[in-house]
Design an enzyme around this catalytic site. Sequence first.
Site, short mmCIF file in Angstrom:
data_model
loop_
_atom_site.label_atom_id
_atom_site.label_comp_id
_atom_site.label_asym_id
_atom_site.label_seq_id
_atom_site.Cartn_x
_atom_site.Cartn_y
_atom_site.Cartn_z
N ARG A 1 0.83 -1.22 0.00
CA ARG A 1 0.00 0.00 0.00
C ARG A 1 0.86 1.27 0.00
O ARG A 1 0.51 2.27 0.63
CB ARG A 1 -0.93 0.04 1.22
CG ARG A 1 -2.03 -0.98 1.21
CD ARG A 1 -2.98 -0.73 0.05
NE ARG A 1 -4.16 -1.56 0.18
CZ ARG A 1 -4.20 -2.84 -0.13
NH1 ARG A 1 -3.14 -3.44 -0.64
NH2 ARG A 1 -5.31 -3.53 0.03
N SER B 1 -10.44 0.00 3.03
CA SER B 1 -9.75 -0.15 4.32
C SER B 1 -9.26 1.22 4.78
O SER B 1 -8.60 1.93 4.03
CB SER B 1 -8.53 -1.06 4.18
OG SER B 1 -8.92 -2.33 3.73
N GLU C 1 -4.62 4.44 5.83
CA GLU C 1 -4.35 3.96 4.48
C GLU C 1 -4.64 5.01 3.40
O GLU C 1 -3.85 5.18 2.48
CB GLU C 1 -5.13 2.66 4.26
CG GLU C 1 -4.67 1.82 3.11
CD GLU C 1 -5.49 2.08 1.88
OE1 GLU C 1 -5.18 1.52 0.85
OE2 GLU C 1 -6.46 2.87 1.96
#
Length: 352
Positions: free
Chosen positions: A175, A246, A343
């Site tokens: 990520r 997320s 995130e």
Amino acid sequence: MVFDGLLSNNVVDPKPKVSIAHLNGLRLPAHAEYFLRVDNEQQLFEGIVWATSRDLPVTVVGEGSNTVAHPFVRGLVIQIATLGLKLLHDDGCKLTVRAAAGENWHVFVSWTIEQGLYGLENLALIPGTVGAAPVQNIGAYGVEVASRIRGLRVCDLTNGEVSNLSPQDCQFAYRDSRFKSTDGKRFIILSVDFMLDRSAESILNYPELARALVDTTPTPSNVFDAVVALRRSKLPDPEILPNVGSFFKNPSVSSEQAQHVGREWPEMPQYPTASDRVKLSAGWMIDQLGWREATGQTGIGIYSQHALVMVNHDCGHTEDVLSLAAAIVASVEAEFAITLEMEPSIIGNPTD
Ligand code: EPU
């Protein structure tokens, strides 16, 4: 240099004080000081020159699906809406396809499936655009997009140079990529080259996906359908219940720390990675602490069916999102001694 001559010849006309509530995943009320949507690269270059000649910062978004916006974003917000697909290479087995940054990710993935191509099927239904995909190295169901990227065309905001970056240049990680760092933020992604295959083994190491496809030799289309069904069963549709997927990354710890955590919380899912780091399930930790369905007065809460997903039920604000995030981080830290990291990307600045 693509900026040469654009100052005197500038035809773009950014609009002042434009709502960008539709361009952040949680649909938070936010405004851009100036806003410009560009359908081609020439307009993009003109927009950058327009802003830099006025000393205004430039913020680039695709659909904003993985961003949290502050109420006011200073400078020029440019929405990249460039479209186009181009076959760069086809040897009968392997292909390279170039997709423009503004292409919708799921529409592009669907197109590869219609062509019968392997490569992106596990990444179906992820919101956002092609140009945003490498920034956070989108990943799901056992595949990260970095594994399918041959290269990117980028424009350097500081000097107008258009160049090609290799996957190594992009410093992809879980990520994460160079485009999230201070150094990498000067690059605007113009297009992405993907490596696709006419035949390959499906990647089925995510247990629920393997279970859904047991007894078949799945085609990309079978995997795509199974992933779409899985995502629909677990994650809220952002068109109906605004969210950014997320909200936290799964934290990565040393194998030593993972063993310690495993002794104390044997139920917590752990995912070994290629390095000797281990990812822990942030969703499990947040769930254990009872945050699911914990919607307060603000309209911002945690999704009833997945503790890693923050949702905007009603008319939440950025400060509600950030204070709920801070409360979750503090509670996870107190119970598990693990620090969660957000995130999505944040656009704008609280002091502006
Ligand atoms: N879990 C709970 N309670 C919850 C949610 C999850 O206990 O409310 C536990 C369960 O044990 C479950 C495990 O956590 O088996 C893992 O959950 P899930 O399979 O949904 O995966 P995740 O780790 O929460 C990651 C990605 C998702 C991606 C899925 C599938 C991150 C930050 N998230 O979620 O990506 O779709 O794996 O590969 O890595 C996104 O980035 O926006 C995203 C949705």
